[in-house]
Design a protein around this motif. Structure first.
Motif, PDB file in Angstrom:
ATOM      1  N   MET A   1       3.669   8.086  -8.852  1.00 22.87           N
ATOM      2  CA  MET A   1       4.927   7.694  -9.505  1.00 22.87           C
ATOM      3  C   MET A   1       5.697   6.685  -8.652  1.00 22.87           C
ATOM      4  SD  MET A   1       5.395   8.803 -12.501  1.00 22.87           S
ATOM      5  CE  MET A   1       4.083   9.597 -13.400  1.00 22.87           C
ATOM      6  N   ARG A   2       5.626   6.887  -7.333  1.00 23.96           N
ATOM      7  CA  ARG A   2       6.294   5.924  -6.438  1.00 23.96           C
ATOM      8  C   ARG A   2       5.664   4.543  -6.583  1.00 23.96           C
ATOM      9  NH1 ARG A   2       7.088  10.120  -2.451  1.00 23.96           N
ATOM     10  NH2 ARG A   2       5.010   9.790  -1.592  1.00 23.96           N
ATOM     11  N   GLN A   3       4.323   4.532  -6.706  1.00 30.14           N
ATOM     12  CA  GLN A   3       3.669   3.236  -6.832  1.00 30.14           C
ATOM     13  C   GLN A   3       4.048   2.599  -8.173  1.00 30.14           C
ATOM     14  OE1 GLN A   3       3.099   1.206  -4.877  1.00 30.14           O
ATOM     15  NE2 GLN A   3       1.022   1.141  -4.088  1.00 30.14           N
TER      16      GLN A   3
ATOM     17  N   GLN B   1       0.820  -1.213   0.000  1.00 27.97           N
ATOM     18  CA  GLN B   1       0.000   0.000   0.000  1.00 27.97           C
ATOM     19  C   GLN B   1       0.853   1.263   0.000  1.00 27.97           C
ATOM     20  OE1 GLN B   1      -3.012   0.043   3.014  1.00 27.97           O
ATOM     21  NE2 GLN B   1      -3.210   2.260   3.015  1.00 27.97           N
ATOM     22  N   ASP B   2       1.892   1.255   0.829  1.00 26.67           N
ATOM     23  CA  ASP B   2       2.645   2.474   1.016  1.00 26.67           C
ATOM     24  C   ASP B   2       4.070   2.313   0.494  1.00 26.67           C
ATOM     25  OD1 ASP B   2       3.851   4.760   1.762  1.00 26.67           O
ATOM     26  OD2 ASP B   2       3.706   4.413   3.932  1.00 26.67           O
ATOM     27  N   PRO B   3       4.326   2.817  -0.719  1.00 33.21           N
ATOM     28  CA  PRO B   3       5.666   2.629  -1.288  1.00 33.21           C
ATOM     29  C   PRO B   3       6.746   3.287  -0.439  1.00 33.21           C
ATOM     30  CG  PRO B   3       4.258   3.863  -2.818  1.00 33.21           C
ATOM     31  CD  PRO B   3       3.456   3.604  -1.581  1.00 33.21           C
ATOM     32  N   MET B   4       6.373   4.315   0.345  1.00 36.45           N
ATOM     33  CA  MET B   4       7.372   5.020   1.145  1.00 36.45           C
ATOM     34  C   MET B   4       8.021   4.087   2.168  1.00 36.45           C
ATOM     35  SD  MET B   4       8.588   7.659   0.221  1.00 36.45           S
ATOM     36  CE  MET B   4       9.477   9.058   0.845  1.00 36.45           C
ATOM     37  N   THR B   5       7.253   3.107   2.684  1.00 41.76           N
ATOM     38  CA  THR B   5       7.857   2.199   3.649  1.00 41.76           C
ATOM     39  C   THR B   5       8.582   1.047   2.943  1.00 41.76           C
ATOM     40  OG1 THR B   5       5.824   0.927   3.841  1.00 41.76           O
ATOM     41  CG2 THR B   5       6.147   2.658   5.455  1.00 41.76           C
ATOM     42  N   ALA B   6       8.208   0.788   1.678  1.00 44.73           N
ATOM     43  CA  ALA B   6       8.836  -0.325   0.961  1.00 44.73           C
ATOM     44  C   ALA B   6      10.109   0.121   0.246  1.00 44.73           C
ATOM     45  CB  ALA B   6       7.856  -0.919  -0.037  1.00 44.73           C
TER      46      ALA B   6
ATOM     47  N   ASP C   1      10.724 -10.911 -13.510  1.00 43.93           N
ATOM     48  CA  ASP C   1       9.717 -11.774 -14.144  1.00 43.93           C
ATOM     49  C   ASP C   1       9.096 -12.767 -13.163  1.00 43.93           C
ATOM     50  OD1 ASP C   1      10.025 -10.660 -16.698  1.00 43.93           O
ATOM     51  OD2 ASP C   1      11.844 -11.839 -17.001  1.00 43.93           O
ATOM     52  N   PRO C   2       8.437 -12.272 -12.132  1.00 45.76           N
ATOM     53  CA  PRO C   2       7.861 -13.173 -11.129  1.00 45.76           C
ATOM     54  C   PRO C   2       6.742 -14.016 -11.731  1.00 45.76           C
ATOM     55  CG  PRO C   2       6.971 -10.969 -10.857  1.00 45.76           C
ATOM     56  CD  PRO C   2       8.058 -10.865 -11.886  1.00 45.76           C
ATOM     57  N   VAL C   3       6.556 -15.223 -11.203  1.00 45.74           N
ATOM     58  CA  VAL C   3       5.402 -16.024 -11.645  1.00 45.74           C
ATOM     59  C   VAL C   3       4.165 -15.630 -10.845  1.00 45.74           C
ATOM     60  CG1 VAL C   3       6.672 -18.023 -12.502  1.00 45.74           C
ATOM     61  CG2 VAL C   3       6.040 -17.910 -10.084  1.00 45.74           C
ATOM     62  N   LEU C   4       4.398 -14.944  -9.705  1.00 51.46           N
ATOM     63  CA  LEU C   4       3.279 -14.507  -8.867  1.00 51.46           C
ATOM     64  C   LEU C   4       3.572 -13.101  -8.355  1.00 51.46           C
ATOM     65  CD1 LEU C   4       0.634 -15.256  -7.250  1.00 51.46           C
ATOM     66  CD2 LEU C   4       2.135 -16.071  -5.431  1.00 51.46           C
ATOM     67  N   ILE C   5       2.555 -12.239  -8.410  1.00 55.71           N
ATOM     68  CA  ILE C   5       2.668 -10.899  -7.816  1.00 55.71           C
ATOM     69  C   ILE C   5       1.670 -10.841  -6.664  1.00 55.71           C
ATOM     70  CG2 ILE C   5       2.268  -8.425  -8.180  1.00 55.71           C
ATOM     71  CD1 ILE C   5       2.916  -8.875 -11.163  1.00 55.71           C
ATOM     72  N   ILE C   6       2.111 -10.367  -5.516  1.00 58.39           N
ATOM     73  CA  ILE C   6       1.181 -10.123  -4.417  1.00 58.39           C
ATOM     74  C   ILE C   6       1.061  -8.614  -4.259  1.00 58.39           C
ATOM     75  CG2 ILE C   6       0.741 -10.386  -1.948  1.00 58.39           C
ATOM     76  CD1 ILE C   6       2.112 -13.069  -2.029  1.00 58.39           C
ATOM     77  N   ALA C   7      -0.127  -8.095  -4.533  1.00 60.04           N
ATOM     78  CA  ALA C   7      -0.365  -6.654  -4.448  1.00 60.04           C
ATOM     79  C   ALA C   7      -1.342  -6.406  -3.308  1.00 60.04           C
ATOM     80  CB  ALA C   7      -0.925  -6.136  -5.772  1.00 60.04           C
ATOM     81  N   ASP C   8      -0.848  -5.830  -2.211  1.00 63.62           N
ATOM     82  CA  ASP C   8      -1.675  -5.621  -1.017  1.00 63.62           C
ATOM     83  C   ASP C   8      -2.140  -4.167  -0.962  1.00 63.62           C
ATOM     84  OD1 ASP C   8      -2.921  -5.663   1.425  1.00 63.62           O
ATOM     85  OD2 ASP C   8      -1.263  -6.600   2.511  1.00 63.62           O
ATOM     86  N   GLU C   9      -3.405  -3.930  -1.230  1.00 63.46           N
ATOM     87  CA  GLU C   9      -3.995  -2.582  -1.272  1.00 63.46           C
ATOM     88  C   GLU C   9      -3.126  -1.646  -2.116  1.00 63.46           C
ATOM     89  OE1 GLU C   9      -6.940  -1.976   0.241  1.00 63.46           O
ATOM     90  OE2 GLU C   9      -7.111  -3.426   1.876  1.00 63.46           O
ATOM     91  N   PRO C  10      -2.844  -2.019  -3.367  1.00 62.99           N
ATOM     92  CA  PRO C  10      -1.867  -1.254  -4.145  1.00 62.99           C
ATOM     93  C   PRO C  10      -2.289   0.176  -4.462  1.00 62.99           C
ATOM     94  CG  PRO C  10      -2.988  -2.850  -5.559  1.00 62.99           C
ATOM     95  CD  PRO C  10      -3.395  -3.153  -4.139  1.00 62.99           C
ATOM     96  N   THR C  11      -3.597   0.461  -4.392  1.00 63.84           N
ATOM     97  CA  THR C  11      -4.029   1.809  -4.776  1.00 63.84           C
ATOM     98  C   THR C  11      -4.720   2.551  -3.628  1.00 63.84           C
ATOM     99  OG1 THR C  11      -6.114   0.920  -5.633  1.00 63.84           O
ATOM    100  CG2 THR C  11      -4.312   1.156  -7.190  1.00 63.84           C
TER     101      THR C  11
END
Ligand SMILES: Nc1ncnc2c1ncn2[C@@H]1O[C@H](COP(=O)(O)OP(=O)(O)O)[C@@H](O)[C@H]1O
Ligand code: SF4
Ligand SMILES: [Mg+2]
Length: 353
Positions: free
Chosen positions: A161-163, A98-103, A174-184
């Protein structure tokens, strides 16, 4: 059906707190098949993130996985070593939070972070090749002037832009799986739509399966092929996206739709679910949804007997004793561009508008 990419079975996760044991995830099972987008939806606190953290091997004290298995490409991630999990995270599995600033690392340029992600998982890649690839990735996710942006720090990027940068990093290997947790969730509404479309483009381009976690059914309607609805740490309904929106068989799912502004605007009155999710320290007996359920009307069975997931159609299951009373009671709201079958195609160019 082909072998699933990820199979979570009877997963149980608990946290030891001062007030007692919290069962955050209670016997959750679902599968993710190659290339598909599985939407995990439910109100805040329903155990969505904890499920994802379990897959990534990120449950730390005072939490622990108390039961179940997590099979990914044929191996059980519960027994994988920390070294193996470091290769999985950011390699085979890409992560968007959710928060690119922490990632993102605030003291490293965005470009250097993408280069580092690439070289951590592709040891033979030269520095020059990684740099070239990082600029390509920034361009792919619609960051303008990627050569200049490569050398900037996260705080020089806007939220949207950070997201995008985080999506670039998530798909870098090239991941086979993406985990997107509250991406927007943290973004402005207009930026949300752009980032969602970009995520769809990136996911299709990479052919990655995706677990899309959100409390927002509108996001699910945009992107998911299949939907897993969670309540109080359990799966209460799952099915393909069209079935879930056109013929839901769990009152909680119907309730989530009633509180969805986009759909409500088109005719149905907006009716949020009464009350709030239960404490997981001491969840209600029987069906955990019974204190809030308008279908139950206080029936004894709901208060004493825990419903299990049962098939209500092809690849459609509900954990409600009275699911048959919802048959034919479609919420009567159209699904805006539901799921993967978007006739307009959603091209990269559109995604960037
Ligand atoms: N570090 C923690 N310590 C104690 N309880 C936790 C912790 N993390 C999560 N939980 C519990 O797990 C529940 C589910 O959390 P989470 O998976 O983050 O919900 P969601 O992502 O659906 O909003 C929370 O309501 C909380 O009770
Ligand atoms: S089992 Fe009863 S309380 Fe639970 S969702 Fe169904 S009708 Fe409602
Ligand atoms: Mg969460």
């Amino acid at each position: 059906m082909a072998e699933p990419l990820l199979a979570i079975e009877d997963l149980a996760v608990e946290f030891r707190t001062e007030d007692g044991l919290v069962r955050a995830v209670d016997r959750v099972s679902y599968e993710v098949h190659p290339g598909e987008v599985v939407g995990l939806v439910g109100e805040s606190g329903s155990g969505k993130s904890v499920t994802a953290m379990s897959v990534l091997g990120l449950i730390r004290q005072p939490g622990r996985i108390a039961g179940g298995s997590i099979r990914f490409r044929g191996r059980d991630l519960r027994t994988a070593s920390e070294r193996e999990m470091r290769a999985v995270r950011g390699g085979e599995i890409g992560m968007i939070f959710q928060d690119p600033m922490t990632a993102l690392n605030p003291v490293m340029t965005v470009g250097a972070q993408i280069v580092e992600a690439l070289r951590l998982h592709q040891r033979r890649m030269s520095g020059a090749a990684a740099r070239k690839r990082a600029v390509e990735l920034l361009s792919l996710v619609g960051v303008p002037n990627p050569d200049t942006r490569f050398g900037q720090y996260p705080h020089e990027y806007s939220g949207g832009m950070r997201q995008r940068a985080m999506i670039a990093m998530a798909i870098a290997n090239d991941p086979v799986l993406i985990i997107a947790d509250e991406p927007t969730t943290a973004l402005d509404v207009t930026i949300q739509a752009q980032v969602l479309r970009l995520l769809r483009t990136a996911q299709r381009e990479a052919g990655s399966a995706t677990i899309l976690i959100t409390h927002d059914l509108g996001v699910i309607a945009e992107l998911a092929d299949r939907v897993v609805v969670m309540y109080a740490g359990r799966v209460v309904e799952h099915g393909d996206v069209h079935t879930i929106f056109s013929a839901p068989r769990h009152p909680y799912t119907v309730g989530l739709m009633g509180s969805l502004p986009n759909l409500a605007e088109q005719g149905a009155p907006l009716r949020p679910i009464p009350g709030s999710p239960p404490s997981l320290l001491d969840p209600p007996g029987g069906c955990p949804f019974h204190p809030r359920c308008t279908l139950s009307q206080g029936r004894q069975r709901c208060r004493v007997e825990r419903p299990t997931l049962i098939a209500v159609g092809a690849a459609h299951a509900s954990a409600c004793h009275f699911h048959d009373e919802l048959a034919g009671v479609a919420p009567g709201v159209p699904v805006p561009g539901a799921g993967a079958t978007d006739p307009a195609g959603g091209t990269e160019a559109e995604a960037l508008r």
